[in-house]
Design an enzyme around this catalytic site. Structure first.
Site, short mmCIF file in Angstrom:
data_model
loop_
_atom_site.label_atom_id
_atom_site.label_comp_id
_atom_site.label_asym_id
_atom_site.label_seq_id
_atom_site.Cartn_x
_atom_site.Cartn_y
_atom_site.Cartn_z
N ASP A 156 -8.59 8.51 -3.61
CA ASP A 156 -9.43 9.57 -3.13
C ASP A 156 -8.69 10.67 -2.28
OD1 ASP A 156 -11.48 7.96 -4.09
OD2 ASP A 156 -12.10 7.24 -2.09
N HIS A 170 0.74 5.54 5.36
CA HIS A 170 -0.77 5.41 5.47
C HIS A 170 -1.14 4.19 5.12
CE1 HIS A 170 -0.59 9.96 5.96
NE2 HIS A 170 -1.73 9.93 5.57
N GLU A 182 -17.97 6.91 -8.25
CA GLU A 182 -17.82 5.99 -6.99
C GLU A 182 -19.13 5.56 -6.08
OE1 GLU A 182 -15.00 7.06 -3.81
OE2 GLU A 182 -13.41 6.49 -5.43
P1 FAD Z 1 3.49 3.66 2.96
O1 FAD Z 1 2.12 3.20 3.56
O2 FAD Z 1 4.65 4.58 3.56
O3 FAD Z 1 3.97 2.21 2.20
C1 FAD Z 1 3.21 1.09 1.79
C2 FAD Z 1 4.09 0.25 1.01
O4 FAD Z 1 4.85 0.62 0.13
C3 FAD Z 1 4.94 -0.50 1.98
O5 FAD Z 1 5.18 -1.81 2.06
C4 FAD Z 1 6.34 0.33 1.72
O6 FAD Z 1 7.56 -0.21 2.01
C5 FAD Z 1 6.24 0.47 0.06
N1 FAD Z 1 6.76 1.87 -0.31
C6 FAD Z 1 6.69 3.04 -0.15
N2 FAD Z 1 7.23 3.89 -0.58
C7 FAD Z 1 7.92 3.03 -1.44
C8 FAD Z 1 8.58 3.30 -2.78
N3 FAD Z 1 9.13 4.50 -3.12
N4 FAD Z 1 9.06 2.60 -3.65
C9 FAD Z 1 8.86 1.01 -3.22
N5 FAD Z 1 8.05 0.63 -2.12
C10 FAD Z 1 7.55 1.85 -1.44
N6 FAD Z 1 -5.67 3.70 -1.71
C11 FAD Z 1 -6.24 3.79 -2.87
O7 FAD Z 1 -5.85 2.83 -3.74
N7 FAD Z 1 -7.18 4.37 -3.28
C12 FAD Z 1 -7.67 5.30 -2.14
O8 FAD Z 1 -8.85 5.96 -2.43
C13 FAD Z 1 -7.26 5.49 -1.00
N8 FAD Z 1 -7.69 6.33 -0.03
C14 FAD Z 1 -7.02 6.44 1.11
C15 FAD Z 1 -7.32 7.37 1.99
C16 FAD Z 1 -6.88 7.35 3.53
C17 FAD Z 1 -7.03 8.28 4.32
C18 FAD Z 1 -5.45 6.59 3.52
C19 FAD Z 1 -4.82 6.53 5.12
C20 FAD Z 1 -5.08 5.59 2.75
C21 FAD Z 1 -5.91 5.59 1.53
N9 FAD Z 1 -5.45 4.63 0.54
C22 FAD Z 1 -6.04 4.53 -0.81
C23 FAD Z 1 -4.45 3.59 0.88
C24 FAD Z 1 -2.92 4.19 0.22
O9 FAD Z 1 -2.95 4.28 -1.01
C25 FAD Z 1 -1.92 3.21 0.69
O10 FAD Z 1 -1.88 2.80 2.13
C26 FAD Z 1 -0.60 3.73 0.23
O11 FAD Z 1 0.48 2.64 0.35
C27 FAD Z 1 -0.41 4.82 1.15
O12 FAD Z 1 1.09 5.53 0.58
P2 FAD Z 1 2.28 5.96 1.74
O13 FAD Z 1 3.03 6.89 0.85
O14 FAD Z 1 1.59 6.14 3.01
O15 FAD Z 1 2.97 4.43 1.72
#
Ligand code: FAD
Length: 510
Positions: free
Chosen positions: A161, A94, A274
């Site tokens: 969120d 994400h 918020e």
């Molecule tokens: P990924 O996109 O898969 O990875 C993100 C980063 O973390 C990459 O660099 C990856 O290599 C690394 N990573 C992933 N897993 C691990 C692990 N286990 N150990 C070490 N590194 C790792 N963020 C907020 O703070 N608040 C919000 O309210 C919020 N709302 C969101 C709403 C939506 C609809 C979306 C799409 C995103 C939102 N985000 C928010 C952002 C979100 O928290 C970050 O993009 C987060 O990184 C997504 O988690 P993911 O598991 O998809 O990570």
């Protein structure tokens, strides 16, 4: 299709400028051959994210069935005298700028750890005396953690969120939402981690044990290790939530009252706060009673921007002092547009999972898997009036960028642990500003240009913003981003990932 275990060598063709085609090879651990995939489907899934802006292909994707598989993958690369490959943990992808990708390296599909785990990767422990916590796999989605803890009448205390992100993915950034002003970001509510470092070692870390790794990894953008397990603080869960939205036409009143509200303490403090901007008369007004929607639309048309404070108070659902407590809260919110205070009462689960119905609706319309040229900033409180005038009124409103979802709410610096890698402004109170645009595939650059204009406006006017979830064009920009934290960040990188293998998609060291 698994990688051919006979060869386990990838020959990748690259075009070298002016030199035609050249080739190099990487070798991968033979014992992982049935879990390393390089078929078109696996590569495609690992080369895209929620942003739909960047796409880079890895050489292979690892579908681990245990943390040991991740150790094997990383230590093989670390020990390789030939060609070490980079490794990116992919949570739920994400990110919006390719942060979980690995060009020609190996992407680890973290969600695969959960398959066949039969729920064993969320373990709830503790007692009232010493406190409750959950030991959670880094690949777990927050929604699954919430559902598991609610069965025990417990809940994590700090959130994002949206709950369909992984624990490892958000802890690599910070994890912020309307609880942050009171409980700190998600990273402030972690007691211990298991991490596979860039040397392929599995280490447990906490403030007492391997503290450099612990503080480095939290907010560390995946640079120091893969989070295999996190110990997350829990508290008794409430059952219901009184959820208010209050409308303002005056920015100074909106921000002053947000600050008054977050300053409340004890039982009268809101659990969640918020802020949001309403600029588009066609915006989704589902929260508001149908009879009030025409009035809100005409207010948006009249003022251009309506500022919205969103406040929530949790309660146990039965005998209630919540209304009395809300009355005290609302003594701090008095300058809103007369009559423009609206309330809903929902379950605790529905409140925390409130973005999910929007996801379903957008998916139905084919509007979920579209480009998301997002910009998230932390803005020092001392400059928010300039930010409102220069960014909200000038760059957004005058240029008709009114369809964005724009969030704007304050938080306290002292709820963040400055030893962690996450970067925030140097002021006691700062605002999180989120510009959460969706675009078409053929016009995301228009929004990106607008975002760069916002950054340029802040730079030219000395507004010392910090990007959150950001991406930077050069190493110097990353050094500027980290500021006084850069030396520590770099030292930790050399200590825990000396071959610069991890999370190359962040483009900090690679
Ligand atoms: P990924 O996109 O898969 O990875 C993100 C980063 O973390 C990459 O660099 C990856 O290599 C690394 N990573 C992933 N897993 C691990 C692990 N286990 N150990 C070490 N590194 C790792 N963020 C907020 O703070 N608040 C919000 O309210 C919020 N709302 C969101 C709403 C939506 C609809 C979306 C799409 C995103 C939102 N985000 C928010 C952002 C979100 O928290 C970050 O993009 C987060 O990184 C997504 O988690 P993911 O598991 O998809 O990570």
């Amino acid at each position: 299709m698994a990688v051919n275990s006979q060869t386990l060598i990838y020959f990748m063709l690259v075009s070298v400028a002016g030199c035609g085609i050249s080739a190099w090879a990487i070798s991968l651990p033979p014992e992982l051959s049935d879990k390393l995939h390089s078929d078109a489907d696996a590569i495609k899934a690992a080369s895209t994210d929620y942003g739909h802006i960047i796409s880079v292909n890895p050489a292979a994707v690892l579908f681990p069935s245990s943390v040991d598989d991740i150790k094997t993958l990383i230590s093989f690369s670390f020990r390789s005298n030939y060609t070490p490959y980079t490794v990116a943990a992919k949570g739920n992808a994400h990110s919006v700028w390719g942060q979980a990708m690995a060009a020609s390296g190996v992407v680890v599909d973290m969600l695969s750890l959960n398959k066949n785990a039969n729920g064993s990767r969320i373990v709830i422990c503790g007692d009232e005396g010493s406190g409750f916590y959950a030991d959670v796999g880094g690949e777990q989605l927050w929604i699954d953690l919430l559902n598991a803890t609610l069965k025990h009448g417990l809940s994590p205390v700090s959130w994002t969120d949206y709950l369909y992100t992984t624990v490892g993915g958000t802890l690599s950034n910070a994890g912020i939402s309307g609880q942050t002003h009171r409980r700190g970001p998600e990273i402030s509510n972690v007691e211990e981690l298991d991490v596979v470092t860039g040397k392929g070692e599995l280490l447990t870390c906490s403030p007492q044990q391997n503290p450099d790794l612990f503080y480095g990894v939290l907010g560390g953008l995946g640079q120091f290790g893969v989070i295999a397990r996190a110990r997350i603080v829990l508290e008794p869960a409430q059952k219901r939530v009184r959820w208010l939205r209050i409308l303002y036409n005056d920015f100074a009143a909106f921000t002053k009252e947000q600050e008054n509200l977050i300053a409340l303490t004890g039982k009268n403090a809101p659990n969640y706060l918020e802020g949001q901007l309403l600029m588009d008369p066609n915006t989704n007004l589902d929260f508001f009673p149908p009879a009030d929607r025409p009035k809100i639309i005409s207010l948006i048309k009249q003022y251009g921007i309506i500022y919205l404070i969103e406040v929530a108070k949790y309660y146990d659902g039965s005998n209630n002092t919540v209304d009395e407590e809300l009355k005290v809260v609302l003594k701090n919110a008095v300058s809103f547009i007369p009559g423009c205070i609206f309330m809903a009462d929902v379950t605790y689960l529905d409140f925390l999972n409130r973005v999910y119905p929007d996801e379903l609706a957008l998916r139905k319309q084919g509007l979920w898997d579209v480009p998301h040229p997002w910009l998230n900033l932390f803005v020092p409180k001392s400059r928010i009036i300039d930010f409102n005038n220069g960014v909200f009124k000038d760059i957004l409103l005058k240029n008709n960028f009114t369809t964005s979802l724009v969030l704007f709410n304050p938080m306290f610096r002292d709820k963040w642990d400055l030893r962690m890698s996450a970067v925030i402004p140097d002021e006691d109170v700062f605002y999180a500003a989120g510009f959460l645009d969706s675009s078409r595939f053929d016009n995301w650059e228009v929004y990106d240009k607008k975002n760069r204009e916002i950054l340029q406006f802040c730079a030219s006017n000395g507004i010392k913003v910090k990007q959150y979830l950001g991406h930077h064009g050069s190493k110097q920009e990353w050094i500027d981003h980290f500021g006084s934290k850069w030396n520590t960040f770099q030292q930790r990188k050399f200590q825990f990932d000396p071959k610069l293998l991890l999370s190359p998609g962040q483009k900090i060291f690679n």
